[in-house]
Each structure stands twice: as structure tokens, then as C-alpha cells.
Design a protein around this motif. Structure first.
Motif, PDB file in Angstrom:
ATOM      1  N   PRO A 151       0.811  -1.227   0.000  1.00 17.33           N
ATOM      2  CA  PRO A 151       0.000   0.000   0.000  1.00 17.33           C
ATOM      3  C   PRO A 151       0.840   1.271   0.000  1.00 17.33           C
ATOM      4  O   PRO A 151       0.355   2.336  -0.379  1.00 17.33           O
ATOM      5  N   GLN A 152       2.113   1.174   0.412  1.00 17.06           N
ATOM      6  CA  GLN A 152       2.985   2.353   0.418  1.00 17.06           C
ATOM      7  C   GLN A 152       3.417   2.759  -0.983  1.00 17.06           C
ATOM      8  O   GLN A 152       4.016   3.817  -1.160  1.00 17.06           O
ATOM      9  N   LEU A 153       3.096   1.906  -1.969  1.00 21.49           N
ATOM     10  CA  LEU A 153       3.457   2.214  -3.351  1.00 21.49           C
ATOM     11  C   LEU A 153       2.228   2.259  -4.255  1.00 21.49           C
ATOM     12  O   LEU A 153       2.361   2.214  -5.475  1.00 21.49           O
ATOM     13  N   GLN A 154       1.037   2.362  -3.691  1.00 25.20           N
ATOM     14  CA  GLN A 154      -0.168   2.158  -4.497  1.00 25.20           C
ATOM     15  C   GLN A 154      -0.515   3.348  -5.392  1.00 25.20           C
ATOM     16  O   GLN A 154      -1.123   3.180  -6.445  1.00 25.20           O
ATOM     17  N   ASP A 155      -0.152   4.561  -4.997  1.00 19.96           N
ATOM     18  CA  ASP A 155      -0.453   5.712  -5.849  1.00 19.96           C
ATOM     19  C   ASP A 155       0.603   5.862  -6.927  1.00 19.96           C
ATOM     20  O   ASP A 155       1.802   5.676  -6.674  1.00 19.96           O
ATOM     21  N   ARG A 156       0.168   6.222  -8.142  1.00 18.95           N
ATOM     22  CA  ARG A 156       1.079   6.310  -9.276  1.00 18.95           C
ATOM     23  C   ARG A 156       0.925   7.654  -9.989  1.00 18.95           C
ATOM     24  O   ARG A 156      -0.184   8.152 -10.169  1.00 18.95           O
ATOM     25  N   LEU A 157       2.056   8.184 -10.398  1.00 24.20           N
ATOM     26  CA  LEU A 157       2.068   9.330 -11.295  1.00 24.20           C
ATOM     27  C   LEU A 157       2.883   8.946 -12.511  1.00 24.20           C
ATOM     28  O   LEU A 157       4.049   8.534 -12.376  1.00 24.20           O
ATOM     29  N   ARG A 158       2.269   9.028 -13.670  1.00 22.49           N
ATOM     30  CA  ARG A 158       3.023   8.857 -14.910  1.00 22.49           C
ATOM     31  C   ARG A 158       3.322  10.258 -15.426  1.00 22.49           C
ATOM     32  O   ARG A 158       2.422  11.073 -15.623  1.00 22.49           O
ATOM     33  N   VAL A 159       4.601  10.518 -15.613  1.00 21.83           N
ATOM     34  CA  VAL A 159       5.037  11.865 -15.995  1.00 21.83           C
ATOM     35  C   VAL A 159       5.993  11.780 -17.172  1.00 21.83           C
ATOM     36  O   VAL A 159       6.590  10.735 -17.443  1.00 21.83           O
ATOM     37  N   ARG A 160       6.125  12.895 -17.878  1.00 24.08           N
ATOM     38  CA  ARG A 160       7.141  13.011 -18.932  1.00 24.08           C
ATOM     39  C   ARG A 160       8.216  13.964 -18.451  1.00 24.08           C
ATOM     40  O   ARG A 160       7.942  15.092 -18.061  1.00 24.08           O
ATOM     41  N   VAL A 161       9.446  13.465 -18.479  1.00 22.03           N
ATOM     42  CA  VAL A 161      10.598  14.239 -18.036  1.00 22.03           C
ATOM     43  C   VAL A 161      11.416  14.635 -19.254  1.00 22.03           C
ATOM     44  O   VAL A 161      11.712  13.799 -20.111  1.00 22.03           O
ATOM     45  N   THR A 162      11.786  15.899 -19.321  1.00 20.46           N
ATOM     46  CA  THR A 162      12.618  16.401 -20.402  1.00 20.46           C
ATOM     47  C   THR A 162      13.881  17.009 -19.806  1.00 20.46           C
ATOM     48  O   THR A 162      13.791  17.899 -18.947  1.00 20.46           O
ATOM     49  N   VAL A 163      15.022  16.487 -20.265  1.00 18.24           N
ATOM     50  CA  VAL A 163      16.320  16.952 -19.772  1.00 18.24           C
ATOM     51  C   VAL A 163      17.007  17.728 -20.886  1.00 18.24           C
ATOM     52  O   VAL A 163      17.221  17.193 -21.986  1.00 18.24           O
ATOM     53  N   ALA A 164      17.346  18.960 -20.642  1.00 18.09           N
ATOM     54  CA  ALA A 164      17.962  19.809 -21.649  1.00 18.09           C
ATOM     55  C   ALA A 164      19.382  19.346 -21.966  1.00 18.09           C
ATOM     56  O   ALA A 164      20.034  18.687 -21.150  1.00 18.09           O
ATOM     57  N   GLU A 165      19.842  19.694 -23.166  1.00 14.90           N
ATOM     58  CA  GLU A 165      21.201  19.328 -23.587  1.00 14.90           C
ATOM     59  C   GLU A 165      22.250  19.879 -22.623  1.00 14.90           C
ATOM     60  O   GLU A 165      23.259  19.231 -22.360  1.00 14.90           O
ATOM     61  N   ASN A 166      22.003  21.095 -22.123  1.00 12.93           N
ATOM     62  CA  ASN A 166      22.990  21.739 -21.266  1.00 12.93           C
ATOM     63  C   ASN A 166      22.687  21.575 -19.779  1.00 12.93           C
ATOM     64  O   ASN A 166      23.248  22.298 -18.945  1.00 12.93           O
ATOM     65  N   ALA A 167      21.790  20.655 -19.436  1.00 14.12           N
ATOM     66  CA  ALA A 167      21.500  20.421 -18.020  1.00 14.12           C
ATOM     67  C   ALA A 167      22.756  19.888 -17.329  1.00 14.12           C
ATOM     68  O   ALA A 167      23.345  18.906 -17.786  1.00 14.12           O
ATOM     69  N   PRO A 168      23.194  20.495 -16.247  1.00  9.21           N
ATOM     70  CA  PRO A 168      24.394  20.011 -15.551  1.00  9.21           C
ATOM     71  C   PRO A 168      24.207  18.566 -15.096  1.00  9.21           C
ATOM     72  O   PRO A 168      23.137  18.191 -14.604  1.00  9.21           O
ATOM     73  N   SER A 169      25.246  17.766 -15.279  1.00 13.40           N
ATOM     74  CA  SER A 169      25.172  16.372 -14.851  1.00 13.40           C
ATOM     75  C   SER A 169      25.354  16.284 -13.340  1.00 13.40           C
ATOM     76  O   SER A 169      25.870  17.196 -12.701  1.00 13.40           O
ATOM     77  N   GLY A 170      24.909  15.174 -12.779  1.00 10.37           N
ATOM     78  CA  GLY A 170      25.034  14.961 -11.346  1.00 10.37           C
ATOM     79  C   GLY A 170      23.708  14.588 -10.719  1.00 10.37           C
ATOM     80  O   GLY A 170      22.699  14.397 -11.392  1.00 10.37           O
ATOM     81  N   GLU A 171      23.722  14.484  -9.394  1.00 10.12           N
ATOM     82  CA  GLU A 171      22.532  14.083  -8.659  1.00 10.12           C
ATOM     83  C   GLU A 171      21.646  15.287  -8.351  1.00 10.12           C
ATOM     84  O   GLU A 171      22.132  16.349  -7.988  1.00 10.12           O
ATOM     85  N   ARG A 172      20.328  15.093  -8.503  1.00 11.96           N
ATOM     86  CA  ARG A 172      19.335  16.111  -8.208  1.00 11.96           C
ATOM     87  C   ARG A 172      18.356  15.549  -7.173  1.00 11.96           C
ATOM     88  O   ARG A 172      18.482  14.404  -6.723  1.00 11.96           O
ATOM     89  N   GLU A 173      17.341  16.369  -6.859  1.00 14.01           N
ATOM     90  CA  GLU A 173      16.266  15.932  -5.977  1.00 14.01           C
ATOM     91  C   GLU A 173      14.926  16.181  -6.650  1.00 14.01           C
ATOM     92  O   GLU A 173      14.661  17.290  -7.136  1.00 14.01           O
ATOM     93  N   LEU A 174      14.114  15.142  -6.689  1.00 14.51           N
ATOM     94  CA  LEU A 174      12.790  15.201  -7.293  1.00 14.51           C
ATOM     95  C   LEU A 174      11.755  15.213  -6.174  1.00 14.51           C
ATOM     96  O   LEU A 174      11.847  14.438  -5.216  1.00 14.51           O
ATOM     97  N   ARG A 175      10.761  16.103  -6.286  1.00 17.26           N
ATOM     98  CA  ARG A 175       9.692  16.191  -5.290  1.00 17.26           C
ATOM     99  C   ARG A 175       8.339  16.304  -5.982  1.00 17.26           C
ATOM    100  O   ARG A 175       8.241  16.866  -7.067  1.00 17.26           O
ATOM    101  N   VAL A 176       7.305  15.809  -5.314  1.00 18.41           N
ATOM    102  CA  VAL A 176       5.919  15.902  -5.786  1.00 18.41           C
ATOM    103  C   VAL A 176       5.168  16.904  -4.911  1.00 18.41           C
ATOM    104  O   VAL A 176       5.308  16.891  -3.680  1.00 18.41           O
ATOM    105  N   TYR A 177       4.373  17.773  -5.551  1.00 17.14           N
ATOM    106  CA  TYR A 177       3.531  18.729  -4.845  1.00 17.14           C
ATOM    107  C   TYR A 177       2.080  18.281  -4.955  1.00 17.14           C
ATOM    108  O   TYR A 177       1.594  17.961  -6.036  1.00 17.14           O
ATOM    109  N   THR A 178       1.371  18.296  -3.831  1.00 20.00           N
ATOM    110  CA  THR A 178      -0.073  18.039  -3.812  1.00 20.00           C
ATOM    111  C   THR A 178      -0.733  19.083  -2.920  1.00 20.00           C
ATOM    112  O   THR A 178      -0.041  19.826  -2.212  1.00 20.00           O
ATOM    113  N   PRO A 179      -2.067  19.127  -2.881  1.00 19.21           N
ATOM    114  CA  PRO A 179      -2.727  20.066  -1.976  1.00 19.21           C
ATOM    115  C   PRO A 179      -2.393  19.828  -0.507  1.00 19.21           C
ATOM    116  O   PRO A 179      -2.562  20.716   0.311  1.00 19.21           O
TER     117      PRO A 179
END
Length: 777
Positions: A151-179
Motif C-alpha cells: 500500500p505504500q506504493l499504491q499511488d502512481r504518477l506517470r510523468v514526462r521528463v525532459t532533460v535539456a542538452e545543457n542540463a548540468p550532470s550529477g545528482e538532483r532531488e525530485l519532489r511531488v507537490y499536492t494540496p
């Protein structure tokens, strides 16, 4: 909706409300794939909890945009039948009610049918599957009998991610916003190599049409229950292949799994199916790194699985494979700021063996060293920046007779060169002096499992320390973060007599080698502290308040007060008065937003200042998130930055305590004291219950308080009471245990409880400064 995050400076997030503490804040369990190559666009699946109503998904840094395509729910397989039964039975009943013309029944059944239809409409299914096709959905939900519903994985978001050619390489942080809130940060990697995704079925390493991957590349996959994934690749004789697995590095801790992460194992097979290489870890890290010198040109097969054949959706991995640069060790592990450095590198496929340069005179106490080859950057190695004088060990120094003389304070860079080696240092001290000895090694990726001892005149036996572990009663490890093998040593000691003392360092298991570097600090007791604050991210609405907890890790006997303040806090935002009291290790504080905001993410730094030996010492609090490992143990995992995410709509209740001109409210030890509030309430709700939010020991809510709209003296024409439209007031009774020492000062947080169905959301008031006083009776 799509948006581009640029240095975390983004537009206003259109959400319904702010929740400083919501019972259903979104939580990311996994994101697959967890990274991408520069200049690509791809579909990502995010699994977790409480994603309904999500409006935005953001990736920190520049050059990555995310568009939400679909929200869905992964139901428990046996529930699909129930959903279809409910849908079909309700539809039939509705049809029958319409034929009879029963208007009241039609209305009830229509509402029930709409709910049933919505439940199926949001059911998780792969592209192309009709969610109202019972046979197709049953087939999809029954495809893997071994997989348990989570149940901790039951909600799903299918998203499209676009990474620019000049996006700096390395680790980032992804977050979801809800009400209801801002999710935990999730690791997202931007790379330079070509990326591929696994194709099932691929369990059999001898299967003739097994997926072939390019070299070099990054392979993305998931290990499901009992699963083994295999990939073929071509290699030439003499190639130096590196297989670098990212699994635990993507999801550090799993609360409901033992040992608390995906324990990956990799192997290589030749064309005849013979195993030619195997690895199940790398030094003390659970993620394996495999080095393979190719003996013959041909086709090889890479295998990955869990060590005990577990598997689930959040067992995701990213494997970098190829003749890639990889640093296995550096020496020294750090240097003094402002000094020139000459760092020796050891590893595979490195373009150079040394890095030289001058360190800046200021900055952080930790940097990272890496090299680039043919467009690919190697793994980063931590490099410490110190303030003390530094020196290098001088062999031979394996016994007290050979002990290397040092003058305190000093930071020594050394190695445990071979098995059984030990390094000894000696210093002179006067009676009554103190000494502090600390090893910094495991924290800097050294495999050294250090053990230190101190001996000398007046000490009946050597003072010894193996692992220095700091945790509280709730099994929360403080300051350790991602290091679960807490192997660095530390001790302090008052010295009873004048004379020569000896510090010895060795590996607790008798190991040693070229990689076993260390930094050994020998100084007089140097009181100091470090700070961790949680959570690393939170929503905040116009006029709203966010609550944070700061924990202090004290060193060398430091027990004095630490004053907290905010740096880079935009105009109009107010941080409450906040101190970590002398002898205490924890404080809570609030940040309150202005009633009109510019709509940009706010990333302030929280600063701690303390007077130590007459000098003001300042340290920045590291933003962290409290994560559980294996049902019990908890770790404060560092985030890249503190994030306050503005939302558009004001909270339904805004209130603050009425504080006297002295700036502090006095609470009587052993008594109950009333604290009064004033504020505003938006909407029709007349008022809300209020209570202490995570009160410290010895403080409690005598009885839940109340914040409600003011009653107007005049009554309505019909004689009923009339209330102010927005103006509110209220109070709460705070009880203080008589054991709390008079003079104790701290901040208390009071929150209003807002109920929305079964959901509870807590809206805090700005932290209330209080002082405990003696009874005047």
C-alpha cells in the motif's frame, strides 16, 4: 501542467492549502527510471502514497522539466473483482431505478455509480489497456503471483521528463507537490552516457535473444520477486570494464525490508555460460562495483539480482557499464583550507594520477574530487577541508618507541599500510590538560574500521574507542546519514599527570592497505557542535507558518546555548526566536510567511551561533529527512537544500499567541498556565481545536484549547448569536511538570487541527517563547 525548475526559482504553485503537518503528505517510494541522459525526454513512473491532486513534480537545479500525464492507483489484486462487481451491480440498479422513475433512488445510485466509475477510471494499467475491460484488468493485476501488494506504493504518477542538452550532470532531488504537502526528496541522476531500459523476460543468462546493451551506457531496471536480470554486451581483449551499480544510493533506506535496502549482486558470464566475475558490495558500501579485465574478445553477459532473491517495485537500479573512469582511493583525504594540495588518485581508467591546486580560504568543510574522461565524469570522492595545522605520518611509527612526535593541535594524514599495521603518535602534556582524539575516515569513503587508544602517565589502562555512535532512545542515529557502518573513533580525556602520552590507531579487524587512509585529529578538548534540521522541505501559504526541528551534536564537552537565525530569508518572512538551550540537544522553531508572497521557492539557510572560549562559532544546519531502516532504525539523511514551497491559497486558520512586552510568556512549574491567541479564520467553520505540537518532556496540553471566531455583542434579528466574519480568538492551558527547572527557556509550538473527512491537517502558530518560573505562592 508543466514547469521548468531553474535553480529552484519557480512560479507560484497552484494548490488548495498549506499543511505544515498533514496526515497524508505525499511520499515517494520509487521513481523509475531514476535518471536520464542530457538532451533526452522519457516517461517516468513515480510510485508512493497520497499523490491524488498532484499539480507539479519538480527536479532541483536547472534544465529539467516534468509534465504530469496521469494519476492512477495500483489496487490490491483481489480488490479489482470487487470494484468491477460494485460498478456492474450499481449500473444495473441505476438502470432499474430509471425504468421505475424513482427520482430519489436515481440520485443516490447516480452518486454511487459515479464513485464506482471513478475508482475504475484511476486504476493503474499499462498504456493501451481499457480500464473497464474486466478480463484485461484481471490479467494485468494477476501477472506476478509472487509479488505482494504494497500500500505504500499504491499511488502512481506517470510523468514526462525532459532533460535539456545543457542540463548540468550529477545528482538532483525530485519532489511531488499536492494540496496536502510537499513530498520527500527522491534521488534523480542526470548523466552523459546513453541510457537503456531493461526488456523482460530476461531471467535466463543463456537465452539466445537476450537484450544487448551498448558499452558504455547506463542500464535501468527493476528487480521483482525472485527476478534476475541479464544483459549482453560486446568487449574487446584488454578492455578494463567497470560495472558500477546504483541501487541503495538511489533509495538509501526501506522501512519495511531487511536489511533496509535493495542488496544488489552482480556477476559476469562468458559465451559458454561460465561465471568469470562476481561482486556483492564495494568496500563497506552495499552497492557493488565490479572490475573486469577482459581476457578475450567476445560477448559477455551481465547479471543482477537481490542477494537473497527478494524483489519488489522499489528495487530499482542504474548500472553504469564500460571502460569508465573510477576512483578507488585518494590520498590525502583532506587538507587545510587556503593551502596548496597534491592529491594522489588510484583507480581504473583514470586520465591522470594526481590533482593539484590551491584550496579557497573559506567555504564548506567538505568537497568532492572527480575526474573526467571522454565526456564521462568519474565517481565523486569526498575531500575534507580543515582549519587546523596538518601533517603527514612518517614511518616507522608502529610502536611507542617509534612514536612520531606531534604538537597539539594537529590533523595528521596517514594510512594503515598493511595488515596488522598500527601508527603511534606521542605528545607532551601537563597535568590537568585535556586531549581530544578523533578519526575521520569511514565518513570519507575509507574502508578503515578504526580503533584508537590513549596511554600515558596516570592512566591505569589505555583509554580505548572503537566505533563512536550517537543515537537517541528512539533508535535515531544522529549525524550518520547514509553511513550505516559507524566505524570512526573518537575520545576525550583529562590527563592526570605531566608527561608523554601516546595515541595509537589501527584497524579493528587487523586489515590494511593502500586504500586505508585516515585523518587523525589530536588536540586539546575543542568544544564544538554541528546541526541537523528536519524536514528538508515544506509547503507554506500566505501568512502561514512552517515548523522545523533542529538537533545539535555536541563535541568535546560543549554544553552552552546555541542561538539559531536565518540567512537568505526573503523580506517579509519571519523566523521565530530559537535557541537550543544549554545542556539541551533539540529545539523547534517556525518560519512565518508574509500575507503576500512573490511565489518563488524559498531556500534559506539556518545558522547556529555559540560562544566558545570567548569566540563566536557559527555553523550552518544541514537539512535532513528522518528515514527508517528495517522497521526500527532511523537515520537523518541529508538533502541538498532546505525548500519552502509557496502555495497560493491562504490557510483556513491563522493565529498567534498574545505575548507580553517582555517578549516571553512565563509558565509556572507544577501548574497550568493559560496562553491566549488571536487571529483569523477563513470560511464558514466557526473554530478549531488546538494543542501542543510535539511538546518537549515535562510540557503538556492540560486540555485541548480552541481558536474560534469572536462573538458579536449584538444579536441577529431572529435572536441568534452573531459572529465576526474572520476575526478569531482563543486559548490553551499548558501544564508544566514541577520537575522542570525554573529559568528554563524554550519555544513551544501550538497547532490547530483541521478535519477534512478522515484527513487531519495541522496548522501551526508561530513558535511561542516561554520561560519556566517558580510558583509565587
Amino acid at each position: 501542467m508543466s514547469a521548468v525548475s531553474k535553480g529552484w526559482k519557480i512560479g507560484l504553485v497552484l494548490l488548495l492549502a498549506v499543511a505544515a503537518q498533514a496526515s497524508n503528505e505525499p511520499h515517494i517510494g520509487f521513481a523509475y527510471p531514476a535518471g536520464a541522459q542530457q538532451g533526452t525526454s522519457f516517461e517516468m513512473l513515480i510510485g508512493g502514497q497520497y499523490f491524488k491532486g498532484a499539480t507539479n513534480v519538480f527536479v532541483s537545479g536547472e534544465g529539467v522539466s516534468v509534465e504530469i500525464q496521469q494519476f492512477s492507483v495500483r489496487y490490491e489484486p483481489r480488490r479489482i473483482n470487487n470494484l468491477f462487481n460494485n460498478y456492474e451491480n450499481t449500473r444495473a440498479s441505476l438502470k432499474e431505478a430509471r425504468e421505475k422513475g424513482d427520482a430519489e433512488q436515481i440520485k443516490k445510485l447516480q452518486q454511487r455509480f459515479d464513485r464506482a466509475e471513478e475508482q475504475l477510471r484511476v486504476a493503474d494499467a499499462p498504456p493501451g489497456v481499457d480500464r473497464f475491460d474486466r478480463k484485461a484488468m484481471r490479467k494485468f493485476y494477476g501477472y506476478n503471483k509472487k509479488e505482494q501488494f504494497n500500500p505504500q506504493l499504491q499511488d502512481r504518477l506517470r510523468v514526462r521528463v525532459t532533460v535539456a542538452e545543457n542540463a548540468p550532470s550529477g545528482e538532483r532531488e525530485l519532489r511531488v507537490y499536492t494540496p496536502s504537502g510537499l513530498s520527500n526528496p527522491f534521488c534523480f541522476q542526470v548523466g552523459t552516457l546513453e541510457e537503456v531500459r531493461e526488456h523482460e523476460p530476461n531471467d535466463d543468462h543463456m537465452k539466445p535473444n537476450l537484450q544487448t546493451v551498448p558499452v558504455p551506457s547506463v542500464i535501468n531496471g527493476q528487480v521483482r520477486p525472485g527476478d534476475m536480470d541479464h544483459f549482453r554486451f560486446q568487449a574487446q581483449k584488454g578492455d578494463s570494464i567497470v560495472v558500477d551499480v546504483n541501487a541503495r544510493r538511489i533509495i538509501p533506506y526501506l522501512a519495511d525490508a531487511v536489511p533496509g535496502w535493495f542488496q544488489a549482486v552482480v556477476a559476469l558470464y562468458d559465451e559458454d555460460g561460465n561465471e568469470v566475475a562476481y561482486q556483492d558490495d564495494y568496500k563497506f558500501n552495499p552497492d557493488p562495483v565490479l572490475f573486469f579485465d577482459v581476457p578475450e574478445t567476445g560477448t559477455y553477459t551481465l547479471s543482477i539480482r537481490d542477494s537473497i532473491y527478494r524483489g519488489r517495485e522499489d528495487f530499482i537500479y542504474r548500472i553504469a557499464i564500460g571502460e569508465l573512469p573510477f576512483i578507488t582511493s585518494i590520498f590525502p583525504l583532506g587538507a587545510r583550507k587556503g593551502e596548496r594540495v597534491d592529491i594522489a588518485l588510484t583507480g581504473r581508467n583514470l586520465p591522470k594520477s594526481r590533482l593539484t591546486g590551491k584550496l579557497p580560504d573559506d567555504g564548506t568543510d567538505l568537497r568532492h574530487v572527480s575526474v573526467r574522461k571522454e565526456g564521462y565524469r568519474s565517481n565523486p570522492m569526498p575531500f575534507a577541508i580543515g582549519e587546523l595545522p596538518e601533517a603527514f605520518e612518517a614511518e616507522p611509527n608502529s610502536s611507542p618507541a617509534e612514536g612520531e612526535p606531534v604538537e597539539r593541535p594537529l590533523l595528521i594524514n596517514g594510512r594503515i599500510q598493511q595488515q596488522g599495521d598500527r601508527d603511534v603518535y606521542r605528545f607532551y602534556a601537563e597535568a590537568g590538560d585535556s586531549v581530544s582524539v578523533e578519526v575521520i575516515a569511514r565518513r570519507l569513503n575509507s574502508p578503515l574500521d578504526s580503533v584508537i587508544s590513549l596511554s600515558g602517565p596516570g592512566l591505569e589502562k589505555p583509554v580505548r574507542n572503537d566505533d563512536y555512535v550517537v543515537k537517541d532512545k528512539s533508535h535515531l542515529y544522529l549525524g550518520a546519514g547514509l553511513v550505516t557502518h559507524h566505524a570512526d573513533s573518537y575520545l576525550t580525556q583529562n590527563l592526570p599527570e605531566s608527561g608523554t602520552y601516546y595515541v595509537e590507531i589501527a584497524d579493528a579487524q587487523g586489515n590494511g592497505g593502500h586504500d586505508y587512509g585516515y585523518r587523525l585529529r589530536i588536540s586539546k578538548a575543542s568544544p564544538d557542535f554541528s546541526l541537523r534540521m528536519e524536514p528538508s522541505g515544506m509547503h507554506i501559504g500566505p501568512g502561514g507558518t512552517a515548523v522545523f526541528t533542529v538537533r545539535a551534536s555536541r563535541k568535546d564537552g560543549f554544553r552552552e546555548q546555541i542561538t539559531l537565525s536565518a540567512d537568505e530569508l526573503p523580506e517579509g518572512f519571519v523566523m521565530s526566536r530559537a535557541e537550543i538551550a544549554a545542556g539541551s540537544d533539540l529545539a523547534r522553531f517556525t518560519i512565518t510567511a508574509p500575507k503576500k508572497m512573490a511565489g518563488k521557492l524559498v531556500s534559506p539557510q539556518i545558522i547556529g551561533t555559540a560562544m566558545i572560549n570567548g569566540e563566536a562559532i557559527v555553523h550552518t544546519a544541514v537539512p535532513v529527512d528522518d528515514q527508517m531502516q528495517a522497521y526500527l532504525y532511523r537515520h537523518l539523511v541529508p538533502a541538498r537544500e532546505l525548500v519552502l514551497a509557496p502555495v497560493e491559497k491562504r490557510p483556513p486558520v491563522l493565529f498567534h499567541a498574545k505575548v507580553p512586552k517582555s517578549g516571553i510568556i512565563e509558565l509556572v512549574a507544577g501548574r497550568e498556565t493559560r496562553i491566549s491567541f488571536e487571529g483569523t479564520i477563513i470560511g464558514k467553520q466557526r473554530g478549531y481545536s488546538v494543542k501542543l505540537d510535539h511538546p518537549p518532556e515535562g510540557f503538556s496540553t492540560a486540555k485541548n484549547g480552541w481558536i474560534g471566531k469572536k462573538r458579536i455583542k449584538t444579536k441577529k434579528k431572529d435572536g441568534r448569536d452573531e459572529w465576526h466574519k474572520h476575526e478569531a480568538w482563543g486559548s490553551i492551558m499548558i501544564a508544566v511538570d514541577e520537575s522542570i527547572e525554573p529559568g528554563t527557556e524554550l519555544s513551544l509550538v501550538v497547532s490547530a487541527e483541521v478535519k477534512r473527512g478522515q484527513e487531519k491537517i495541522y496548522y501551526p502558530a508561530p513558535a511561542i517563547p516561554v520561560k519556566v518560573v517558580e510558583s509565587r505562592d
